[in-house]
Design an enzyme around this catalytic site. Sequence first.
Site, PDB file in Angstrom:
ATOM      1  N   GLY A  92      19.233  26.054  15.261  1.00  0.00           N
ATOM      2  CA  GLY A  92      20.667  26.282  15.074  1.00  0.00           C
ATOM      3  C   GLY A  92      21.086  27.692  15.454  1.00  0.00           C
ATOM      4  N   ARG A  93      20.094  28.545  15.606  1.00  0.00           N
ATOM      5  CA  ARG A  93      20.436  29.921  15.990  1.00  0.00           C
ATOM      6  C   ARG A  93      19.317  30.527  16.825  1.00  0.00           C
ATOM      7  NH1 ARG A  93      19.077  33.806  10.957  1.00  0.00           N
ATOM      8  NH2 ARG A  93      17.497  32.511   9.988  1.00  0.00           N
ATOM      9  N   LYS A 113      15.866  34.609  18.641  1.00  0.00           N
ATOM     10  CA  LYS A 113      16.356  34.146  17.334  1.00  0.00           C
ATOM     11  C   LYS A 113      17.605  34.950  16.975  1.00  0.00           C
ATOM     12  CE  LYS A 113      14.652  33.368  12.619  1.00  0.00           C
ATOM     13  NZ  LYS A 113      13.465  33.353  11.765  1.00  0.00           N
ATOM     14  N   GLY A 126      25.184  30.644  14.162  1.00  0.00           N
ATOM     15  CA  GLY A 126      24.149  30.836  15.185  1.00  0.00           C
ATOM     16  C   GLY A 126      23.636  32.255  15.293  1.00  0.00           C
ATOM     17  N   ARG A 176      10.912  36.199  19.541  1.00  0.00           N
ATOM     18  CA  ARG A 176       9.726  35.715  18.845  1.00  0.00           C
ATOM     19  C   ARG A 176       8.751  35.101  19.848  1.00  0.00           C
ATOM     20  NH1 ARG A 176      10.524  32.176  13.512  1.00  0.00           N
ATOM     21  NH2 ARG A 176      11.266  30.486  14.835  1.00  0.00           N
ATOM     22  N   ARG A 183       6.451  21.812  15.229  1.00  0.00           N
ATOM     23  CA  ARG A 183       6.384  21.847  13.761  1.00  0.00           C
ATOM     24  C   ARG A 183       6.065  20.460  13.224  1.00  0.00           C
ATOM     25  NH1 ARG A 183      10.767  25.904  12.796  1.00  0.00           N
ATOM     26  NH2 ARG A 183      11.241  26.701  14.865  1.00  0.00           N
ATOM     27  N   ASP A 252       9.678  21.928   8.236  1.00  0.00           N
ATOM     28  CA  ASP A 252      10.160  22.493   9.510  1.00  0.00           C
ATOM     29  C   ASP A 252       9.602  23.901   9.726  1.00  0.00           C
ATOM     30  OD1 ASP A 252      11.999  22.648   7.203  1.00  0.00           O
ATOM     31  OD2 ASP A 252      13.066  24.113   8.431  1.00  0.00           O
ATOM     32  N   ASN A 253       9.025  24.485   8.684  1.00  0.00           N
ATOM     33  CA  ASN A 253       8.437  25.811   8.821  1.00  0.00           C
ATOM     34  C   ASN A 253       6.918  25.748   8.814  1.00  0.00           C
ATOM     35  OD1 ASN A 253      10.992  26.931   8.873  1.00  0.00           O
ATOM     36  ND2 ASN A 253      11.038  27.334   6.679  1.00  0.00           N
ATOM     37  N   ASP A 262       8.303  31.556  10.622  1.00  0.00           N
ATOM     38  CA  ASP A 262       9.557  31.647   9.887  1.00  0.00           C
ATOM     39  C   ASP A 262       9.450  32.521   8.647  1.00  0.00           C
ATOM     40  OD1 ASP A 262      12.101  31.028  10.471  1.00  0.00           O
ATOM     41  OD2 ASP A 262      11.693  28.900  10.648  1.00  0.00           O
TER      42      ASP A 262
HETATM   43  P1  AMP Z   1      15.386  28.599   8.290  1.00  0.00           P
HETATM   44  O1  AMP Z   1      15.766  28.696   6.860  1.00  0.00           O
HETATM   45  O2  AMP Z   1      15.547  29.882   9.036  1.00  0.00           O
HETATM   46  O3  AMP Z   1      14.058  27.963   8.496  1.00  0.00           O
HETATM   47  O4  AMP Z   1      16.470  27.629   8.956  1.00  0.00           O
HETATM   48  C1  AMP Z   1      16.708  26.324   8.535  1.00  0.00           C
HETATM   49  C2  AMP Z   1      17.658  25.654   9.496  1.00  0.00           C
HETATM   50  O5  AMP Z   1      18.936  26.270   9.441  1.00  0.00           O
HETATM   51  C3  AMP Z   1      17.225  25.738  10.954  1.00  0.00           C
HETATM   52  O6  AMP Z   1      17.585  24.530  11.584  1.00  0.00           O
HETATM   53  C4  AMP Z   1      18.036  26.885  11.486  1.00  0.00           C
HETATM   54  O7  AMP Z   1      18.225  26.816  12.871  1.00  0.00           O
HETATM   55  C5  AMP Z   1      19.345  26.723  10.731  1.00  0.00           C
HETATM   56  N1  AMP Z   1      20.079  28.000  10.607  1.00  0.00           N
HETATM   57  C6  AMP Z   1      19.732  29.071   9.860  1.00  0.00           C
HETATM   58  N2  AMP Z   1      20.650  30.048   9.993  1.00  0.00           N
HETATM   59  C7  AMP Z   1      21.600  29.606  10.833  1.00  0.00           C
HETATM   60  C8  AMP Z   1      22.824  30.145  11.364  1.00  0.00           C
HETATM   61  N3  AMP Z   1      23.243  31.376  11.066  1.00  0.00           N
HETATM   62  N4  AMP Z   1      23.537  29.363  12.211  1.00  0.00           N
HETATM   63  C9  AMP Z   1      23.135  28.120  12.531  1.00  0.00           C
HETATM   64  N5  AMP Z   1      22.006  27.564  12.070  1.00  0.00           N
HETATM   65  C10 AMP Z   1      21.233  28.288  11.234  1.00  0.00           C
HETATM   66 MG    MG Z   2      12.883  27.516   9.890  1.00  0.00          MG
END
Ligand code: AMP
Ligand code: MG
Length: 487
Positions: A92-93, A113, A126, A176, A183, A252-253, A262
């Site tokens: 997502g980002r 990232k 994002g 990264r 995953r 997912d991590n 992550d």
């Molecule tokens: P994370 O907690 O970093 O493992 O992210 C969990 C999910 O949330 C993943 O699909 C990320 O891409 C999404 N995500 C986290 N932060 C953002 C953001 N600022 N904008 C869009 N998606 C995000």
């Molecule tokens: Mg993640």
Amino acid sequence: MMNQKAGWNLENSYARLPELFFSLIEPNPVRSPNLVILNQPLAESLGLNADALRAEDGVDILAGNRVPEGSLPLAQAYAGHQFGNFTRLGDGRALLIGEQLTPNGERFDIQLKGSGRTPYSRGGDGRAALGPMLREYIISEAMHGLGIPTTRSLAVVTTGETIYRETELPGAIMTRVASSHLRVGTFEYAYHWGMPADIKALADYALERHFSEVEKKENTYLTLLEEVIKRQAKLIAQWQLAGFIHGVMNTDNMSICGETIDYGPCAFMDDFASDTVFSSIDIQGRYAYGNQPSIGVWNLARFAETLLPLLHEEQEKAIELAENALSTFKDWFHNHWQYGMRAKLGLFGEEKQDEALIGELLHLMEKHRADYTNTFLALTFDRKEDHALFNHLDFTKWREKWQARRERQSESMADSLQLMKDSNPAVIPRNHRVEEALEAAVNHRDYSVMEKLLDVLSDPYAHTAEQAEYATLPPDDGQCYKTYCGT
Ligand code: AMP
Ligand code: MG
């Protein structure tokens, strides 16, 4: 021309998977990118020219304002069990700019990232803030220094844009580097939203990319499951030995290739306590230090489920194969962990009483709330700490038993000491030191504190005088420390 100078040598094998697994995207330019930190040794090992990366053209690439030749930017699709609940996710980002082929013939994902919205962003912007990106940079490089498999950090750039969270924060993008971003959640995504042929394509890709050297069984998908289990068992044993708490072990991590990935609300434990949790969102303590091995098995069971159709055409037989494979985690984990613990105590070989000896020490450390890293350091250098543990008779008795065990072995005391020095880090990224570095970087754009910290963390087994300074505990014992998801 420019490409040759910077050394980009990109391939896009992931993009040859079925379309379900990704979305091709255009990068989202940022206003005024500025390089904050570049990992020169890593750049060189990737075959990249650090000076060219520091130049305007190079920084534009690290900011996602331009893509290098050979790049096919894409966002990866995945799913995940987050705190036990299944969700559709995806980058997502982040965007994958490609896979760099190194001069050694290795292949690494290069991912930006914080690079802007993608089709998987849901409500998010994002973007990422400078603090969390530098935090990931510091901790992942510290993990690398400790010898724990991990994704790495090539660079952080600020974007010149403000991002909005609880307060206004400077935006940043981290580059990264990972052996891959496959995953457990990628497999879950294929299982839930793909056809059987999609899971097979993904499994074949994972086998080819990460396990080409491994001797395969006739049932290659069973080999895939077994190898992922082995790598995760070893990885989590290394986390436990280092006192590392990942903080958000969602599926997912969890990486298929066995790298730590992550770095959100992760942290290293100070006082030894199995129930230690740092993450502000982990109210139930699901991802507490002591739970990490069992959560590892839980996540691997989710992985195994996605492989069932490939393991055997009869479901019952497939389940039996998966359960047998999962049941081996415990032994793999225990063997790695015990081996590591004996090394931390300077013990060669194996005696029947070792397990009890180790258990007793950990029990005493937990009971007296002794610092995990520094207790092992005190044992290494035969110091008596000014701490309740060291004044307790039970500990004195334990120490005598331990010394007797060391004297019984045929290896010399000098060899035992060396083993301990090589197994007990002089320094870990203590929360207060990381915060101090981030405060200077984010609030004052003073990166010198972080650079010095990274320097001492790069070889934690060197045991230099400078590192001793970094071993001191925070004034309040750090017990109230909380980490927040890197959003
Ligand atoms: P994370 O907690 O970093 O493992 O992210 C969990 C999910 O949330 C993943 O699909 C990320 O891409 C999404 N995500 C986290 N932060 C953002 C953001 N600022 N904008 C869009 N998606 C995000
Ligand atoms: Mg993640």
